[in-house]
Design an enzyme around this catalytic site. Structure first.
Site, PDB file in Angstrom:
ATOM      1  N   ALA A   1       1.642  20.732  71.231  1.00  0.00           N
ATOM      2  CA  ALA A   1       0.459  20.720  70.363  1.00  0.00           C
ATOM      3  C   ALA A   1       0.122  22.142  69.914  1.00  0.00           C
ATOM      4  O   ALA A   1      -0.991  22.638  70.117  1.00  0.00           O
ATOM      5  CB  ALA A   1      -0.729  20.036  71.024  1.00  0.00           C
ATOM      6  N   HIS A   2       1.103  22.797  69.367  1.00  0.00           N
ATOM      7  CA  HIS A   2       0.900  24.114  68.780  1.00  0.00           C
ATOM      8  C   HIS A   2       2.102  24.438  67.896  1.00  0.00           C
ATOM      9  O   HIS A   2       3.103  23.713  67.898  1.00  0.00           O
ATOM     10  CB  HIS A   2       0.724  25.184  69.864  1.00  0.00           C
ATOM     11  CG  HIS A   2       1.910  25.342  70.761  1.00  0.00           C
ATOM     12  ND1 HIS A   2       1.940  24.869  72.052  1.00  0.00           N
ATOM     13  CD2 HIS A   2       3.113  25.906  70.546  1.00  0.00           C
ATOM     14  CE1 HIS A   2       3.110  25.145  72.586  1.00  0.00           C
ATOM     15  NE2 HIS A   2       3.845  25.764  71.685  1.00  0.00           N
TER      16      HIS A   2
END
Ligand code: TYD
Length: 139
Positions: free
Chosen positions: A53-54
């Site tokens: 999630a980046h």
């Protein structure tokens, strides 16, 4: 030129097959296209956990399921593509400005990551809206 998503791809790694067990070696830039500055791995991942999630500004990575399986969804801000990694002789190459999410880890899965840069928190984009704006500004 293809999309940024097309620059991410599965790479077949060299495999030395042997009745005693298989061996894969990665060295230099030949396989990854970058000099490997850092290696890290995810393990003991609890069922149902989500990682990632980046996105990164500069970092290239090669991600390998050296044990078990997991899914990685790549997102270049326009489209998404999900890969299931489950082979020790395949690596997923991820280029900069790709949002990635890892999930569906099998029990005992180990995710090995070969990275082009040393760890640098400033290289991370952890906010999805910031990622979308930054990704649009990229060539
Ligand atoms: P993070 O990148 O958030 O994990 P993931 O994206 O795989 O879910 O990293 C988790 C923690 O580990 C965070 O505190 C930063 C630290 N870390 C390092 O110290 N060195 C590293 O090389 C990496 C990848 C993370």
């Amino acid at each position: 030129m293809g999309s940024r998503l097309d620059r991410c791809r599965l790479i077949d790694l060299p495999r030395i097959q042997d009745a005693r067990g298989n061996l894969t070696a990665i060295e230099g830039t030949g396989v990854t296209g970058f000099d490997i500055k850092r290696v890290y791995y995810l393990y003991d991942v609890p069922g149902g956990a989500d990682r990632g999630a980046h996105a990164h500004r500069k970092l290239w990575q090669l991600v390998i399921a050296i044990m078990g399986s997991f899914d990685i969804t790549l997102d270049d801000g326009n489209a998404k593509r999900t890969y299931q990694l489950n082979r020790g002789y395949q690596g997923l190459l991820i280029c900069p400005y790709i949002w990635r999410e890892l999930n569906n880890f099998s029990s005992g899965a180990v995710c090995l990551v070969l990275a082009s840069e040393f760890y640098d928190p400033a290289d991370y984009i952890r906010d999805y809206d910031v990622f979308l704006t930054a990704a649009k500004a990229q060539p």
